[in-house]
Motif scaffolding. Sequence first.
Motif, PDB file in Angstrom:
ATOM      1  N   ALA A 174       0.829  -1.206   0.000  1.00 23.62           N
ATOM      2  CA  ALA A 174       0.000   0.000   0.000  1.00 23.62           C
ATOM      3  C   ALA A 174       0.862   1.253   0.000  1.00 23.62           C
ATOM      4  O   ALA A 174       0.429   2.312  -0.457  1.00 23.62           O
ATOM      5  CB  ALA A 174      -0.912  -0.008   1.226  1.00 23.62           C
ATOM      6  N   VAL A 175       2.082   1.141   0.522  1.00 25.67           N
ATOM      7  CA  VAL A 175       3.033   2.258   0.482  1.00 25.67           C
ATOM      8  C   VAL A 175       3.695   2.249  -0.884  1.00 25.67           C
ATOM      9  O   VAL A 175       4.234   1.232  -1.319  1.00 25.67           O
ATOM     10  CB  VAL A 175       4.101   2.125   1.588  1.00 25.67           C
ATOM     11  CG1 VAL A 175       5.076   3.295   1.544  1.00 25.67           C
ATOM     12  CG2 VAL A 175       3.442   2.029   2.949  1.00 25.67           C
ATOM     13  N   LYS A 176       3.668   3.377  -1.583  1.00 30.35           N
ATOM     14  CA  LYS A 176       4.267   3.461  -2.911  1.00 30.35           C
ATOM     15  C   LYS A 176       5.538   4.305  -2.846  1.00 30.35           C
ATOM     16  O   LYS A 176       5.495   5.470  -2.445  1.00 30.35           O
ATOM     17  CB  LYS A 176       3.271   4.072  -3.912  1.00 30.35           C
ATOM     18  CG  LYS A 176       1.962   3.299  -4.024  1.00 30.35           C
ATOM     19  CD  LYS A 176       2.207   1.838  -4.441  1.00 30.35           C
ATOM     20  CE  LYS A 176       0.896   1.071  -4.556  1.00 30.35           C
ATOM     21  NZ  LYS A 176       1.112  -0.360  -4.873  1.00 30.35           N
ATOM     22  N   PHE A 177       6.648   3.698  -3.218  1.00 30.78           N
ATOM     23  CA  PHE A 177       7.940   4.385  -3.197  1.00 30.78           C
ATOM     24  C   PHE A 177       8.258   4.923  -4.587  1.00 30.78           C
ATOM     25  O   PHE A 177       8.124   4.212  -5.581  1.00 30.78           O
ATOM     26  CB  PHE A 177       9.038   3.434  -2.740  1.00 30.78           C
ATOM     27  CG  PHE A 177       8.835   2.912  -1.343  1.00 30.78           C
ATOM     28  CD1 PHE A 177       9.203   3.675  -0.243  1.00 30.78           C
ATOM     29  CD2 PHE A 177       8.256   1.671  -1.129  1.00 30.78           C
ATOM     30  CE1 PHE A 177       9.007   3.199   1.049  1.00 30.78           C
ATOM     31  CE2 PHE A 177       8.059   1.179   0.154  1.00 30.78           C
ATOM     32  CZ  PHE A 177       8.438   1.953   1.242  1.00 30.78           C
ATOM     33  N   ALA A 178       8.665   6.164  -4.657  1.00 27.92           N
ATOM     34  CA  ALA A 178       8.965   6.790  -5.945  1.00 27.92           C
ATOM     35  C   ALA A 178      10.312   6.340  -6.492  1.00 27.92           C
ATOM     36  O   ALA A 178      10.510   6.229  -7.698  1.00 27.92           O
ATOM     37  CB  ALA A 178       8.953   8.318  -5.803  1.00 27.92           C
ATOM     38  N   ARG A 179      11.260   6.077  -5.609  1.00 29.71           N
ATOM     39  CA  ARG A 179      12.608   5.700  -6.044  1.00 29.71           C
ATOM     40  C   ARG A 179      13.311   5.003  -4.891  1.00 29.71           C
ATOM     41  O   ARG A 179      12.868   5.027  -3.759  1.00 29.71           O
ATOM     42  CB  ARG A 179      13.399   6.938  -6.468  1.00 29.71           C
ATOM     43  CG  ARG A 179      13.588   7.956  -5.340  1.00 29.71           C
ATOM     44  CD  ARG A 179      14.301   9.209  -5.824  1.00 29.71           C
ATOM     45  NE  ARG A 179      13.523   9.911  -6.825  1.00 29.71           N
ATOM     46  CZ  ARG A 179      12.548  10.787  -6.539  1.00 29.71           C
ATOM     47  NH1 ARG A 179      12.248  11.050  -5.283  1.00 29.71           N
ATOM     48  NH2 ARG A 179      11.886  11.398  -7.479  1.00 29.71           N
ATOM     49  N   GLY A 180      14.447   4.393  -5.223  1.00 27.75           N
ATOM     50  CA  GLY A 180      15.235   3.723  -4.198  1.00 27.75           C
ATOM     51  C   GLY A 180      16.693   3.678  -4.591  1.00 27.75           C
ATOM     52  O   GLY A 180      17.057   3.962  -5.744  1.00 27.75           O
ATOM     53  N   VAL A 181      17.543   3.336  -3.645  1.00 30.60           N
ATOM     54  CA  VAL A 181      18.974   3.159  -3.885  1.00 30.60           C
ATOM     55  C   VAL A 181      19.308   1.696  -3.610  1.00 30.60           C
ATOM     56  O   VAL A 181      19.009   1.185  -2.524  1.00 30.60           O
ATOM     57  CB  VAL A 181      19.815   4.071  -2.962  1.00 30.60           C
ATOM     58  CG1 VAL A 181      21.299   3.798  -3.175  1.00 30.60           C
ATOM     59  CG2 VAL A 181      19.498   5.529  -3.222  1.00 30.60           C
ATOM     60  N   PHE A 182      19.906   1.029  -4.594  1.00 28.16           N
ATOM     61  CA  PHE A 182      20.271  -0.375  -4.444  1.00 28.16           C
ATOM     62  C   PHE A 182      21.756  -0.477  -4.133  1.00 28.16           C
ATOM     63  O   PHE A 182      22.592   0.073  -4.856  1.00 28.16           O
ATOM     64  CB  PHE A 182      19.942  -1.159  -5.717  1.00 28.16           C
ATOM     65  CG  PHE A 182      20.372  -2.600  -5.650  1.00 28.16           C
ATOM     66  CD1 PHE A 182      19.821  -3.453  -4.702  1.00 28.16           C
ATOM     67  CD2 PHE A 182      21.323  -3.098  -6.522  1.00 28.16           C
ATOM     68  CE1 PHE A 182      20.214  -4.782  -4.625  1.00 28.16           C
ATOM     69  CE2 PHE A 182      21.724  -4.420  -6.466  1.00 28.16           C
ATOM     70  CZ  PHE A 182      21.168  -5.271  -5.513  1.00 28.16           C
ATOM     71  N   CYS A 183      22.091  -1.172  -3.051  1.00 33.27           N
ATOM     72  CA  CYS A 183      23.487  -1.355  -2.628  1.00 33.27           C
ATOM     73  C   CYS A 183      23.846  -2.827  -2.787  1.00 33.27           C
ATOM     74  O   CYS A 183      23.512  -3.644  -1.911  1.00 33.27           O
ATOM     75  CB  CYS A 183      23.667  -0.916  -1.185  1.00 33.27           C
ATOM     76  SG  CYS A 183      23.165   0.781  -0.858  1.00 33.27           S
ATOM     77  N   PRO A 184      24.505  -3.208  -3.883  1.00 33.59           N
ATOM     78  CA  PRO A 184      24.753  -4.633  -4.141  1.00 33.59           C
ATOM     79  C   PRO A 184      25.667  -5.299  -3.121  1.00 33.59           C
ATOM     80  O   PRO A 184      25.629  -6.520  -2.971  1.00 33.59           O
ATOM     81  CB  PRO A 184      25.400  -4.623  -5.540  1.00 33.59           C
ATOM     82  CG  PRO A 184      25.950  -3.247  -5.702  1.00 33.59           C
ATOM     83  CD  PRO A 184      25.018  -2.347  -4.957  1.00 33.59           C
ATOM     84  N   ASN A 185      26.489  -4.521  -2.412  1.00 35.55           N
ATOM     85  CA  ASN A 185      27.395  -5.111  -1.431  1.00 35.55           C
ATOM     86  C   ASN A 185      26.794  -5.170  -0.026  1.00 35.55           C
ATOM     87  O   ASN A 185      27.437  -5.654   0.904  1.00 35.55           O
ATOM     88  CB  ASN A 185      28.708  -4.323  -1.379  1.00 35.55           C
ATOM     89  CG  ASN A 185      29.498  -4.438  -2.664  1.00 35.55           C
ATOM     90  OD1 ASN A 185      29.447  -5.480  -3.329  1.00 35.55           O
ATOM     91  ND2 ASN A 185      30.211  -3.393  -3.031  1.00 35.55           N
ATOM     92  N   ASP A 186      25.585  -4.655   0.131  1.00 34.40           N
ATOM     93  CA  ASP A 186      24.936  -4.684   1.433  1.00 34.40           C
ATOM     94  C   ASP A 186      24.377  -6.083   1.688  1.00 34.40           C
ATOM     95  O   ASP A 186      24.222  -6.891   0.771  1.00 34.40           O
ATOM     96  CB  ASP A 186      23.819  -3.642   1.477  1.00 34.40           C
ATOM     97  CG  ASP A 186      23.443  -3.261   2.892  1.00 34.40           C
ATOM     98  OD1 ASP A 186      24.093  -3.770   3.825  1.00 34.40           O
ATOM     99  OD2 ASP A 186      22.518  -2.458   3.059  1.00 34.40           O
ATOM    100  N   GLY A 187      24.082  -6.361   2.938  1.00 32.99           N
ATOM    101  CA  GLY A 187      23.539  -7.671   3.270  1.00 32.99           C
ATOM    102  C   GLY A 187      22.823  -7.638   4.598  1.00 32.99           C
ATOM    103  O   GLY A 187      22.925  -6.674   5.361  1.00 32.99           O
ATOM    104  N   THR A 188      22.067  -8.674   4.876  1.00 38.91           N
ATOM    105  CA  THR A 188      21.350  -8.795   6.148  1.00 38.91           C
ATOM    106  C   THR A 188      21.586 -10.193   6.699  1.00 38.91           C
ATOM    107  O   THR A 188      21.994 -11.111   5.980  1.00 38.91           O
ATOM    108  CB  THR A 188      19.839  -8.573   5.966  1.00 38.91           C
ATOM    109  OG1 THR A 188      19.344  -9.524   5.023  1.00 38.91           O
ATOM    110  CG2 THR A 188      19.555  -7.170   5.469  1.00 38.91           C
ATOM    111  N   GLY A 189      21.312 -10.344   7.982  1.00 36.60           N
ATOM    112  CA  GLY A 189      21.463 -11.650   8.603  1.00 36.60           C
ATOM    113  C   GLY A 189      20.897 -11.642   9.996  1.00 36.60           C
ATOM    114  O   GLY A 189      20.522 -10.597  10.533  1.00 36.60           O
TER     115      GLY A 189
END
Length: 262
Positions: free
Chosen positions: A12-27
Amino acid sequence: LLLREPMLARAAVKFARGVFCPNDGTGDAARYTAAALEQAVQRGVRAHFGERVRGFDVIGKAISGVKTDKGHYKADAVVVAAGLSSRQLLASLGDSLPIFPVTGYSISYRGERAARPSVGAVSIPHKIAWAAFGEETVRFTGFADIGVPGPAKIAARFRALEAFAHDVYPEIRGDAPAKWVGQRPMTPDNLPFLGASRHANLWLNCGHGAMGWTMACGSARIVSDLVLGREPAIDLEPFRWDRYGLLGRRGRAVASDRIAVT
């Protein structure tokens, strides 16, 4: 944006743009820590749980031992890495480190679902981040409240987290999340205390704020190098335990110079 994160197509939240960080990660920091401890024990480390540190034995400028509520341990070197409790432990030695609580919150939804987040993400305007852990857990986390808030504030934060989670990830509507609230050990300049202390064999690894797990391996390597007498990989001047005293003196000198010029 939708190619990177198809889940957002139903949000329902619409984001206009984003930044993609290919070296980022989660865990999952908890799973990582448990696995690291298991490896350490296999290498000969002895871990003592359910034991509260009561103080230190000091001989001259060195720590000779650590006292707990269940025993006493002699020590060649001591590392203080106790989060917010580091301030209290060091106060027993006459040191005053500005480590303050900043409260954060998370909710975790467990269960298999057809769609799940494919990358970790954060909405800057909402101050909320989210990520999938394994195949069965999706976590939303956010906010930063200085100090320890009361029940009303905590309840309001969790309501906001759940409302955002429902909007971004409709699949979890109707599910009851596991809730967590805790305090980040923050410093005024957002840098940890890392390295030497006032005592010859007492090393600091505390005050990492919200970046504790992110900085954990690098900080541990630095402290290990120092204990073993090796040169650390980075300059530790910005992380000195007494940097606030130095900045205070510098600030007074600058003020005096300005008065003289005026």
